[in-house]
Every structure is written in C-alpha cells, then in structure tokens.
Design a protein around this motif. Structure first.
Motif, PDB file in Angstrom:
ATOM      1  N   MET A 136     -47.451 -57.906  44.058  1.00 22.24           N
ATOM      2  CA  MET A 136     -46.046 -57.800  43.613  1.00 22.24           C
ATOM      3  C   MET A 136     -45.246 -59.019  44.069  1.00 22.24           C
ATOM      4  N   ASN A 137     -44.356 -59.478  43.201  1.00 24.88           N
ATOM      5  CA  ASN A 137     -43.521 -60.627  43.549  1.00 24.88           C
ATOM      6  C   ASN A 137     -42.589 -60.290  44.730  1.00 24.88           C
ATOM      7  N   GLN A 138     -42.365 -61.324  45.586  1.00 25.89           N
ATOM      8  CA  GLN A 138     -41.634 -61.089  46.840  1.00 25.89           C
ATOM      9  C   GLN A 138     -40.213 -60.589  46.629  1.00 25.89           C
ATOM     10  N   THR A 139     -39.545 -61.126  45.554  1.00 30.88           N
ATOM     11  CA  THR A 139     -38.159 -60.732  45.295  1.00 30.88           C
ATOM     12  C   THR A 139     -38.094 -59.256  44.905  1.00 30.88           C
ATOM     13  N   ILE A 140     -39.076 -58.827  44.091  1.00 32.44           N
ATOM     14  CA  ILE A 140     -39.095 -57.410  43.682  1.00 32.44           C
ATOM     15  C   ILE A 140     -39.373 -56.530  44.903  1.00 32.44           C
ATOM     16  N   GLU A 141     -40.338 -56.995  45.715  1.00 37.27           N
ATOM     17  CA  GLU A 141     -40.690 -56.225  46.921  1.00 37.27           C
ATOM     18  C   GLU A 141     -39.477 -56.019  47.827  1.00 37.27           C
ATOM     19  N   ILE A 142     -38.715 -57.106  48.032  1.00 37.94           N
ATOM     20  CA  ILE A 142     -37.599 -57.004  48.965  1.00 37.94           C
ATOM     21  C   ILE A 142     -36.477 -56.160  48.360  1.00 37.94           C
ATOM     22  N   SER A 143     -36.322 -56.230  47.024  1.00 35.79           N
ATOM     23  CA  SER A 143     -35.240 -55.413  46.443  1.00 35.79           C
ATOM     24  C   SER A 143     -35.636 -53.921  46.443  1.00 35.79           C
ATOM     25  N   GLU A 144     -36.934 -53.675  46.316  1.00 43.91           N
ATOM     26  CA  GLU A 144     -37.411 -52.285  46.430  1.00 43.91           C
ATOM     27  C   GLU A 144     -37.203 -51.784  47.871  1.00 43.91           C
ATOM     28  N   PHE A 145     -37.513 -52.683  48.828  1.00 43.44           N
ATOM     29  CA  PHE A 145     -37.326 -52.314  50.237  1.00 43.44           C
ATOM     30  C   PHE A 145     -35.846 -52.012  50.500  1.00 43.44           C
ATOM     31  N   ARG A 146     -34.967 -52.826  49.885  1.00 48.34           N
ATOM     32  CA  ARG A 146     -33.521 -52.613  50.078  1.00 48.34           C
ATOM     33  C   ARG A 146     -33.098 -51.239  49.532  1.00 48.34           C
ATOM     34  N   ASN A 147     -33.572 -50.928  48.326  1.00 48.10           N
ATOM     35  CA  ASN A 147     -33.187 -49.634  47.724  1.00 48.10           C
ATOM     36  C   ASN A 147     -33.676 -48.463  48.570  1.00 48.10           C
ATOM     37  N   ASN A 148     -34.943 -48.560  49.023  1.00 44.47           N
ATOM     38  CA  ASN A 148     -35.504 -47.461  49.822  1.00 44.47           C
ATOM     39  C   ASN A 148     -34.769 -47.330  51.154  1.00 44.47           C
ATOM     40  N   THR A 149     -34.445 -48.495  51.732  1.00 41.24           N
ATOM     41  CA  THR A 149     -33.770 -48.491  53.033  1.00 41.24           C
ATOM     42  C   THR A 149     -32.390 -47.852  52.910  1.00 41.24           C
ATOM     43  N   ARG A 150     -31.659 -48.273  51.866  1.00 38.50           N
ATOM     44  CA  ARG A 150     -30.304 -47.719  51.680  1.00 38.50           C
ATOM     45  C   ARG A 150     -30.378 -46.202  51.490  1.00 38.50           C
ATOM     46  N   ALA A 151     -31.332 -45.768  50.659  1.00 37.55           N
ATOM     47  CA  ALA A 151     -31.457 -44.326  50.386  1.00 37.55           C
ATOM     48  C   ALA A 151     -31.782 -43.580  51.687  1.00 37.55           C
ATOM     49  N   TRP A 152     -32.676 -44.175  52.491  1.00 38.66           N
ATOM     50  CA  TRP A 152     -33.065 -43.499  53.736  1.00 38.66           C
ATOM     51  C   TRP A 152     -31.867 -43.429  54.697  1.00 38.66           C
ATOM     52  N   LEU A 153     -31.132 -44.537  54.798  1.00 36.86           N
ATOM     53  CA  LEU A 153     -29.987 -44.550  55.725  1.00 36.86           C
ATOM     54  C   LEU A 153     -28.929 -43.545  55.264  1.00 36.86           C
ATOM     55  N   GLU A 154     -28.697 -43.523  53.947  1.00 42.46           N
ATOM     56  CA  GLU A 154     -27.689 -42.579  53.432  1.00 42.46           C
ATOM     57  C   GLU A 154     -28.077 -41.140  53.752  1.00 42.46           C
ATOM     58  N   ALA A 155     -29.369 -40.856  53.656  1.00 42.73           N
ATOM     59  CA  ALA A 155     -29.823 -39.476  53.888  1.00 42.73           C
ATOM     60  C   ALA A 155     -29.929 -39.143  55.379  1.00 42.73           C
ATOM     61  N   ASN A 156     -30.122 -40.161  56.229  1.00 41.37           N
ATOM     62  CA  ASN A 156     -30.463 -39.854  57.626  1.00 41.37           C
ATOM     63  C   ASN A 156     -29.461 -40.257  58.694  1.00 41.37           C
ATOM     64  N   CYS A 157     -28.512 -41.144  58.339  1.00 43.42           N
ATOM     65  CA  CYS A 157     -27.560 -41.549  59.382  1.00 43.42           C
ATOM     66  C   CYS A 157     -26.403 -40.542  59.423  1.00 43.42           C
ATOM     67  N   PRO A 158     -26.259 -39.801  60.541  1.00 41.62           N
ATOM     68  CA  PRO A 158     -25.171 -38.808  60.603  1.00 41.62           C
ATOM     69  C   PRO A 158     -23.807 -39.486  60.437  1.00 41.62           C
ATOM     70  N   THR A 159     -22.880 -38.788  59.783  1.00 41.53           N
ATOM     71  CA  THR A 159     -21.554 -39.355  59.509  1.00 41.53           C
ATOM     72  C   THR A 159     -20.903 -39.910  60.778  1.00 41.53           C
ATOM     73  N   GLN A 160     -21.041 -39.172  61.885  1.00 44.53           N
ATOM     74  CA  GLN A 160     -20.413 -39.629  63.138  1.00 44.53           C
ATOM     75  C   GLN A 160     -20.945 -40.971  63.624  1.00 44.53           C
ATOM     76  N   MET A 161     -22.160 -41.311  63.183  1.00 46.60           N
ATOM     77  CA  MET A 161     -22.776 -42.572  63.624  1.00 46.60           C
ATOM     78  C   MET A 161     -22.473 -43.705  62.648  1.00 46.60           C
ATOM     79  N   ARG A 162     -21.552 -43.431  61.694  1.00 46.23           N
ATOM     80  CA  ARG A 162     -21.195 -44.466  60.715  1.00 46.23           C
ATOM     81  C   ARG A 162     -19.836 -45.061  61.006  1.00 46.23           C
ATOM     82  N   LYS A 163     -19.505 -45.177  62.269  1.00 45.66           N
ATOM     83  CA  LYS A 163     -18.265 -45.864  62.608  1.00 45.66           C
ATOM     84  C   LYS A 163     -18.482 -46.688  63.878  1.00 45.66           C
TER      85      LYS A 163
END
Ligand SMILES: Cc1cc2nc3c(=O)[nH]c(=O)nc-3n(C[C@H](O)[C@H](O)[C@H](O)COP(=O)(O)OP(=O)(O)OC[C@H]3O[C@@H](n4cnc5c(N)ncnc54)[C@H](O)[C@@H]3O)c2cc1C
Length: 396
Positions: free
Chosen positions: A1-28
C-alpha cells in the motif's frame, strides 16, 4: 500500500479510536500539577476518567507511542506518532500520564540499557506503575555537575551508596531514582556511574524543601549505606557521564517544549474572557493585544522549529547542542506566556487561595515558570553551550 494512503488510514482509525475512548473529562487542558497524572505506586487517581484514560492508552502502548512493543510501547513510526499527537491535539485529549520515566530515563535506557533492564523497567514506566526521580544535583554540584561527590563503593556483587542530592523533584512521591554516583575519586567526568535503585531501600530518605507557596516540589535526598545491586548499573562502570549527558538532552528538549506539551490554556482565549472585546471584535486593551499577537507569532515559529528539529533528529541530522537552543528559548517563551497570562487576569490573577482562582493556579504557575530557566541546566549554561558548540566562539 502507498505510504500516503497508509498514513491517512492510520489517521482515520486513530481519530475514531480517540473519539470512542477518550473520556470527555480528559479532553480539556490540565489546569495544574495536581490535575496531571504522574502515575506511580503512591498515585491516587483524581477521577475514574483519569484512571480509565491511562489504562486504555497504556493497553495500546500509546503512552509511549514510539517505544518498541516488547517494552510496553506502541511500536509506531515517527510519522504515525506525529499523526497521533496531531489527532490528540485536535480533540483536546490530554496526555494520559507524564513522567520523568517517559521523558528522560526511558530514552536513556533504550540507548544504554541491557535487554533485561529494558524488560524490567520500561513496561512499568509505560503503564504509569513506577514513578522515577532524578538524582543529579548536589549542594556543591549544579552547573558543574561533574563535581558530584555521592559515592558508590564497589562491594563485589553490589555497591554501597553514601551522599546527598538536592533539588530532587518529587523525590518524596517517587518510587525509584536514577542517580549519578562517583565510582572513581581520582577522576572527574570519567569516574561517574549511572545507577538505578528503589527509594524504599533502607538508608534512602528525603526531606521536602518547603517553598514560600507552601508547596514542596522538591527535596533534599540522603543516602546512608544504600545497597544497590550491580545489575542496576546502566552502561559501563565509570562511563555514566555519557548516559547522563544523553538523558540531559532529552530533559532539555522536554523543558524547552514545556508550553507545547502540557496543553496549557490558550492565551488569547483566556484574554478574551478576562479583558473583553472592542466594537471591532478585537481584544479591547491595545498594548496587551499587541503583546499577545507578538507572543503567539513567536510561539507558532517555535512550534515549527520544534517539529523541524524533531524531523532532523529522526534523520540523525540534528546538531547535538540544539537541545540547548530549544531549552533556552522554550524556557523564555513559557515565562513570557505566564507573564502575559498574569497580565490578562489583572489583580484577579494574583489571588492565592480563593476557590474562584482554583487556589491561585495562575499566580502559582507564573511563579513556577521562573524555575524553567534554572532546571535542567541554567540559561547561562545553555548560552555557553550555544556559544561554544554551535557558534564555535573561542572558550574562556
Ligand atoms: C524547579 C527545579 C527543579 C529541579 N529538579 C531537579 C531534579 O529533579 N533533580 C536534580 O538533580 N536537580 C534538579 N534541579 C536542580 C537544577 O538542575 C540546578 O539548580 C541547576 O543545574 C543549577 O545548579 P545550582 O542550583 O547548583 O546553581 P549554580 O550552578 O550554583 O549556579 C548559580 C548561578 O551561577 C550561574 N553559573 C554557574 N556556572 C556558570 C558558568 N559556567 N557560566 C555562566 N554562569 C554560570 C548559573 O547560571 C546561576 O545563575 C531542579 C531545579 C529547579 C529550579
């Protein structure tokens, strides 16, 4: 897989994981040292959210994203770690744990430690289980650190350590210490060794140094016949100065970047609420407005410099003395930030004990930043290093 696609996939997965797992209180932003998770055996979590956030991030190895997985890290590449940092910043996620283990000892162990030492210590740092303090400075050895006199006598399979350290940050709250000791009294730099030991070992004791604020950020630390096993020697005997210098580079990088890594509140946002806006929607106080604009431009330039130096370091192109430049400028910038933070709050920012001021957080942080140009090597010492090693000016 091309590196740019890989990193953008990693970004999407990371954002989704953080949104689902970072408690609201820890977002300030963390508001104070007490609001920051330092981990360790004595640590009492400030909230369930703080505990959960640490556990979730540690499980993925994301408390130390670039460390190898076998030592508790995330095994991420530099590019992936940058994406993780960017996504955490965009959601306002605070670091799940901060510690001297992550900032200083970990990098030194990764470079100089044996496989057994890495296996024993790094995963506990990554999980926030053991909190470390730094035993470098002594009453007669600060800027001239190599004058240190704390001795480790060779007893065959172990050392016996005697002496005193000073300004040991959080020594009374920490579990283990990384410590510089003299193993050869006939030599200066080449008679120093780097050892690790548990602060609960008989003979190790601390005496907090109380400051005018009533707080005690550091201690005098005493060693009276402390037994240290030889397996806890990092690097080779008498060659601890190399480990010490390498660790100091990391300490200076982190102090230099302090305003950037500690998710401090935004200066202009704070000013908007305390000073107010004029009819054109600008900060109503002209002088303060221009000072804040100037600060934010310098801060943006510094942030880019940090990124550039980070990329150069990954490519092994950074000058080793660059950490002195970053430490010097970052310390000055952070002091300026808190001068301005205090100015925007006017006399309210000098409140000391009120609930409204969260027990004087602004005033206390403003005072604390004064130490940024002393800890990790003073500004004068950094300027000497820059003069000699970067500008190549003749030495005294
Ligand atoms: C907030 C804070 C936390 C700290 N935490 C720790 C810790 O956890 N562990 C630890 O080991 N230490 C710690 N320190 C100690 C710190 O590393 C030392 O204070 C620092 O290295 C300076 O040493 P010193 O205090 O002995 O001052 P000195 O070395 O005595 O310096 C006194 C003054 O002389 C100047 N000076 C000295 N030598 C030169 C020179 N060659 N050229 C020009 N000027 C010079 C200095 O810049 C300074 O202004 C901490 C300090 C602070 C403020």
């Amino acid at each position: 897989m091309n590196q740019t696609i890989e990193i953008s996939e990693f970004r999407n997965n990371t954002r989704a994981w953080l949104e689902a797992n970072c408690p609201t209180q820890m977002r300030k932003a963390m508001t104070s040292d007490d609001d920051t998770c330092w981990g360790g055996r004595k640590w009492k979590f400030a909230s369930d959210a703080q505990k959960l956030w640490l556990e979730r991030m540690a499980e993925r190895g994301w408390t130390v994203p670039t460390w190898p997985k076998e030592y508790g890290g995330g095994g991420l590449t530099g590019a992936e770690a940058k994406v993780l940092a960017q996504e955490m910043a965009s959601l306002g996620c605070r670091p799940p744990v901060v510690s001297f283990g992550i900032w200083m000892l970990g990098p030194a162990l990764l470079k100089f430690g044996t496989h057994e030492q890495k296996l024993e210590h790094l995963p506990k740092i990554a999980r926030g289980e053991i909190r470390w303090c730094q035993g470098y400075s002594e009453p007669n050895a600060g800027s001239d650190l190599a004058s240190l006199a704390t001795r480790a006598d060779d007893m065959g399979d172990h050392f016996i350590v005697n002496g005193q350290k000073i300004w040991t940050s959080y020594a009374d709250e920490c579990d283990w210490i990384f410590c510089l000791v003299r193993t050869d009294t006939a030599k200066k730099h080449t008679g120093i060794s780097f050892v690790l030991f548990d602060m609960a070992t008989p003979g190790a004791s601390t005496r907090p140094i109380r400051l005018i604020s009533g707080k005690s950020p550091f201690c005098e630390t005493f060693f009276d016949n402390v037994r240290v096993e030889k397996r806890n020697l990092v690097g080779t005997l008498d060659a601890g100065w190399d480990v010490a210098k390498y660790l100091l580079m990391h300490e200076r990088d982190i102090i230099g970047a302090i305003g950037e890594v500690s998710s401090t509140p935004s200066l202009s946002e704070t000013a908007k609420s305390t000073v107010g806006l004029d009819a054109l929607g600008r900060l109503s106080e002209f002088h303060l407005r221009s000072q804040i604009a100037e600060f934010e431009l310098d801060e943006a330039a510094f942030r880019l410099t940090l990124q550039r130096v980070g990329d150069m370091a990954k490519a092994s192109l950074a000058h080793p003395a660059m950490s002195s430049m970053l430490k010097y400028y970052g310390a000055e910038l952070n002091k300026r930030r808190w001068e301005l933070m205090a100015s925007t709050g006017g006399s309210d920012a000098l409140e000391w004990e009120s609930k409204r001021s969260d027990q004087g957080q602004t005033a206390r942080t403003w005072l604390r930043t004064k130490g940024n140009s002393i800890e990790g090597g003073t500004s004068e010492v950094q300027l000497n290093v820059i003069a000699k090693r970067i500008l190549e000016l003749p030495g005294a």
